[in-house]
Scaffold this active site. Structure first.
Site, PDB file in Angstrom:
ATOM      1  N   SER A 293       0.739  -1.075   0.087  1.00 23.24           N
ATOM      2  CA  SER A 293       0.096  -0.114   0.032  1.00 23.24           C
ATOM      3  C   SER A 293       0.686   1.385  -0.072  1.00 23.24           C
ATOM      4  O   SER A 293       2.035   1.066   0.385  1.00 23.24           O
ATOM      5  CB  SER A 293      -0.880  -0.246   1.189  1.00 23.24           C
TER       6      SER A 293
ATOM      7  N   GLU B 266       0.921   5.481   1.061  1.00 22.62           N
ATOM      8  CA  GLU B 266       0.225   6.494   1.875  1.00 22.62           C
ATOM      9  C   GLU B 266       0.445   7.838   1.471  1.00 22.62           C
ATOM     10  O   GLU B 266       1.399   8.132   0.883  1.00 22.62           O
ATOM     11  CB  GLU B 266       0.649   6.406   3.233  1.00 22.62           C
TER      12      GLU B 266
ATOM     13  N   ASP C 211      -1.839  13.236  16.695  1.00 23.70           N
ATOM     14  CA  ASP C 211      -0.947  14.305  17.606  1.00 23.70           C
ATOM     15  C   ASP C 211      -1.456  15.690  17.268  1.00 23.70           C
ATOM     16  O   ASP C 211      -1.646  15.973  16.074  1.00 23.70           O
ATOM     17  CB  ASP C 211       0.528  14.128  17.163  1.00 23.70           C
TER      18      ASP C 211
ATOM     19  N   PHE D  71      11.608  14.411  10.796  1.00 22.69           N
ATOM     20  CA  PHE D  71      10.518  13.294  11.193  1.00 22.69           C
ATOM     21  C   PHE D  71      10.807  12.519  12.362  1.00 22.69           C
ATOM     22  O   PHE D  71      10.125  12.173  13.207  1.00 22.69           O
ATOM     23  CB  PHE D  71      10.112  12.648   9.893  1.00 22.69           C
TER      24      PHE D  71
ATOM     25  N   HIS E  56       4.107  -0.942   3.458  1.00 20.93           N
ATOM     26  CA  HIS E  56       3.307   0.200   3.576  1.00 20.93           C
ATOM     27  C   HIS E  56       4.390   1.476   3.308  1.00 20.93           C
ATOM     28  O   HIS E  56       4.937   1.634   4.168  1.00 20.93           O
ATOM     29  CB  HIS E  56       2.636   0.446   4.596  1.00 20.93           C
TER      30      HIS E  56
HETATM   31  C1  LIG Z   1       0.563   3.934  10.065  1.00 22.99           C
HETATM   32  C2  LIG Z   1       0.485   5.236  10.763  1.00 22.99           C
HETATM   33  C3  LIG Z   1      -0.498   6.274  10.309  1.00 22.99           C
HETATM   34  C4  LIG Z   1      -0.421   7.380  10.936  1.00 22.99           C
HETATM   35  N1  LIG Z   1      -1.308   8.406  10.390  1.00 22.99           N
HETATM   36  C5  LIG Z   1      -1.380   9.505  11.115  1.00 22.99           C
HETATM   37  C6  LIG Z   1      -2.634  10.507  10.556  1.00 22.99           C
HETATM   38  O1  LIG Z   1      -3.224  10.330   9.568  1.00 22.99           O
HETATM   39  N2  LIG Z   1      -2.828  11.433  11.410  1.00 22.99           N
HETATM   40  C7  LIG Z   1      -2.178  11.684  12.703  1.00 22.99           C
HETATM   41  O2  LIG Z   1      -2.471  12.828  13.104  1.00 22.99           O
HETATM   42  N3  LIG Z   1      -1.207  10.841  12.888  1.00 22.99           N
HETATM   43  C8  LIG Z   1      -1.101   9.963  12.317  1.00 22.99           C
HETATM   44  N4  LIG Z   1      -0.036   8.851  12.723  1.00 22.99           N
HETATM   45  C9  LIG Z   1       0.892   9.160  13.781  1.00 22.99           C
HETATM   46  C10 LIG Z   1       0.076   8.963  15.191  1.00 22.99           C
HETATM   47  O3  LIG Z   1      -1.283   9.677  15.377  1.00 22.99           O
HETATM   48  C11 LIG Z   1       0.893   9.291  16.406  1.00 22.99           C
HETATM   49  O4  LIG Z   1       2.136   8.456  16.260  1.00 22.99           O
HETATM   50  C12 LIG Z   1       0.315   9.396  17.827  1.00 22.99           C
HETATM   51  O5  LIG Z   1       1.298   9.883  18.673  1.00 22.99           O
HETATM   52  C13 LIG Z   1      -0.058   8.062  18.381  1.00 22.99           C
HETATM   53  O6  LIG Z   1      -1.208   7.455  17.523  1.00 22.99           O
HETATM   54  P1  LIG Z   1      -1.530   6.034  18.105  1.00 22.99           P
HETATM   55  O7  LIG Z   1      -3.003   5.751  17.434  1.00 22.99           O
HETATM   56  O8  LIG Z   1      -0.460   5.025  17.841  1.00 22.99           O
HETATM   57  O9  LIG Z   1      -1.846   6.055  19.636  1.00 22.99           O
HETATM   58  P2  LIG Z   1      -2.051   4.943  20.655  1.00 22.99           P
HETATM   59  O10 LIG Z   1      -2.050   3.876  20.462  1.00 22.99           O
HETATM   60  O11 LIG Z   1      -3.032   5.606  21.603  1.00 22.99           O
HETATM   61  O12 LIG Z   1      -0.722   5.363  21.647  1.00 22.99           O
HETATM   62  C14 LIG Z   1      -0.208   6.738  21.825  1.00 22.99           C
HETATM   63  C15 LIG Z   1       0.715   6.733  23.145  1.00 22.99           C
HETATM   64  O13 LIG Z   1       0.018   6.279  24.183  1.00 22.99           O
HETATM   65  C16 LIG Z   1       0.421   5.153  25.130  1.00 22.99           C
HETATM   66  N5  LIG Z   1      -0.529   4.888  25.691  1.00 22.99           N
HETATM   67  C17 LIG Z   1      -1.638   3.861  25.037  1.00 22.99           C
HETATM   68  N6  LIG Z   1      -2.600   3.738  25.979  1.00 22.99           N
HETATM   69  C18 LIG Z   1      -2.199   4.028  27.108  1.00 22.99           C
HETATM   70  C19 LIG Z   1      -2.782   3.912  28.256  1.00 22.99           C
HETATM   71  N7  LIG Z   1      -3.976   3.424  28.573  1.00 22.99           N
HETATM   72  N8  LIG Z   1      -2.099   4.650  29.310  1.00 22.99           N
HETATM   73  C20 LIG Z   1      -1.042   5.221  29.108  1.00 22.99           C
HETATM   74  N9  LIG Z   1      -0.475   5.298  27.986  1.00 22.99           N
HETATM   75  C21 LIG Z   1      -1.067   4.822  26.917  1.00 22.99           C
HETATM   76  C22 LIG Z   1       1.290   4.374  23.878  1.00 22.99           C
HETATM   77  O14 LIG Z   1       1.926   3.499  24.655  1.00 22.99           O
HETATM   78  C23 LIG Z   1       1.754   5.401  23.265  1.00 22.99           C
HETATM   79  O15 LIG Z   1       3.183   5.984  23.824  1.00 22.99           O
HETATM   80  C24 LIG Z   1       0.072   7.690  12.023  1.00 22.99           C
HETATM   81  C25 LIG Z   1       1.170   6.786  12.466  1.00 22.99           C
HETATM   82  C26 LIG Z   1       1.331   5.406  11.822  1.00 22.99           C
HETATM   83  C27 LIG Z   1       2.326   4.535  12.534  1.00 22.99           C
END
Ligand SMILES: Cc1cc2nc3c(=O)[nH]c(=O)nc-3n(C[C@H](O)[C@H](O)[C@H](O)COP(=O)(O)OP(=O)(O)OC[C@H]3O[C@@H](n4cnc5c(N)ncnc54)[C@H](O)[C@@H]3O)c2cc1C
Length: 281
Positions: free
Chosen positions: A12, A14, A105, A212, A262
């Site tokens: 894929s 992005e 973020d 980045f 990806h």
């Molecule tokens: C493939 C990919 C695509 C992305 N696309 C986008 C996008 O389109 N837009 C964008 O804004 N960002 C995007 N990101 C970046 C991403 O949003 C950031 O990395 C963000 O900081 C974390 O998102 P997550 O969904 O992994 O969060 P989570 O899985 O919620 O994790 C975030 C942090 O919180 C911690 N955590 C989780 N649960 C708990 C808990 N219960 N207590 C304490 N800590 C906890 C985790 O260890 C981690 O450090 C992308 C990243 C990837 C890998």
């Protein structure tokens, strides 16, 4: 790594949603070039807090109108349940069945208020409200997320996303294949049975990559950093070195059973296409 080779390979690309008509036109041309490689889907990022939501959806619909599969990202930070429900309903009404679901973020300085704290809560919400309407991809971090309290906590956070109903995962980019292999082995030992597709960042410019990487916690190994620094403004050498290193990484990953790749394209077709051709895909 054994469990990963049983999944069909998924390739894929992005994109981010362009914000000018010229950017849109250029992305159409990039899409046309990359579509020739026959990827499973294109994905389109989503600005945290919903800042790009219309452009994200517009770009997805544009790619679909060109005849290709496209998955929007959605992020939950600084959003209400109501907002998220509305966006998901919109996606569903448009016939979208594939999502990348993230916490997101916020730009620094903005408070991260919102009804969802972490991505697992978003996944739970999607499954509660929309059942199996979407195939849900989530993010995984072989080198660990920069805000994770510990490596163990980050793995447990990933586990919660899988248990909440994630269908598949895409990793943050990395240049240390061993970090990915170890991550996958640890997931396997926790019986997490989803494909974990490596995210690949081709190398175009060192300053951009360094920025980045500092932000997302993806390590540029010292030997690579020193080589890239030594090329200064010599873009051709950076490109040639980056192509060699990233092609070798992809080759190693696929040989060892990674279930696809990806590519973070930054809306450019060139580097991803060359890597693809060199891999003989
Ligand atoms: C493939 C990919 C695509 C992305 N696309 C986008 C996008 O389109 N837009 C964008 O804004 N960002 C995007 N990101 C970046 C991403 O949003 C950031 O990395 C963000 O900081 C974390 O998102 P997550 O969904 O992994 O969060 P989570 O899985 O919620 O994790 C975030 C942090 O919180 C911690 N955590 C989780 N649960 C708990 C808990 N219960 N207590 C304490 N800590 C906890 C985790 O260890 C981690 O450090 C992308 C990243 C990837 C890998």
């Amino acid at each position: 790594m054994q469990s990963q080779s049983k999944f069909p390979r998924t390739f894929s690309f992005e994109f981010f949603p362009p914000n000018t008509p010229e950017g849109q036109e250029k992305l159409r041309s990039t899409t046309r070039q990359l579509a020739q490689l026959n990827p499973k889907f294109f994905s389109v990022t989503f600005g945290a807090g919903g800042s790009t939501r219309d452009r994200t959806l517009g770009t997805v619909l544009d790619i679909r109108a060109m005849g290709h599969a496209a998955a929007p990202h959605i992020s939950c930070v600084a959003s209400t349940r109501e907002n998220i429900r509305e966006w998901l309903q919109r996606y569903k009404d448009e016939g979208i069945k594939h999502l990348v679901a993230l916490r997101g973020d916020l730009p620094s300085g903005l408070a991260a208020a919102g009804e969802f704290r972490y991505a697992n809560e978003l996944i739970e919400f999607i499954r509660e409200e929309f059942g199996d309407a979407f195939f849900i991809e989530v993010a995984a971090y072989p080198e660990f997320h920069p805000q994770a309290k510990s490596a163990r906590d980050d793995l447990l956070a990933f586990k919660r996303k899988v248990e909440a109903g994630a269908s598949s995962a895409i990793t943050q980019y990395f240049y240390n294949a061993d970090a990915y292999y170890r991550f996958v082995d640890e997931c396997e030992s926790m019986a997490l049975d989803v494909p974990i597709v490596p995210g690949i960042m081709p190398i175009a410019r060192f300053s951009q990559l360094a920025r980045f990487s500092d932000a997302c916690g993806a390590e540029i190994p010292r030997w690579m950093r020193r080589k890239l620094e030594s090329y200064g403004d010599d873009a051709a050498s950076i490109r040639a070195f980056g192509l060699d290193v990233v092609t070798a990484l992809c080759d190693d990953l696929l040989r060892n059973g990674a279930p696809g790749l990806h590519f973070y394209t930054l809306n450019q077709a060139g580097l991803a296409t060359t890597i693809w051709q060199r891999l003989g895909l």
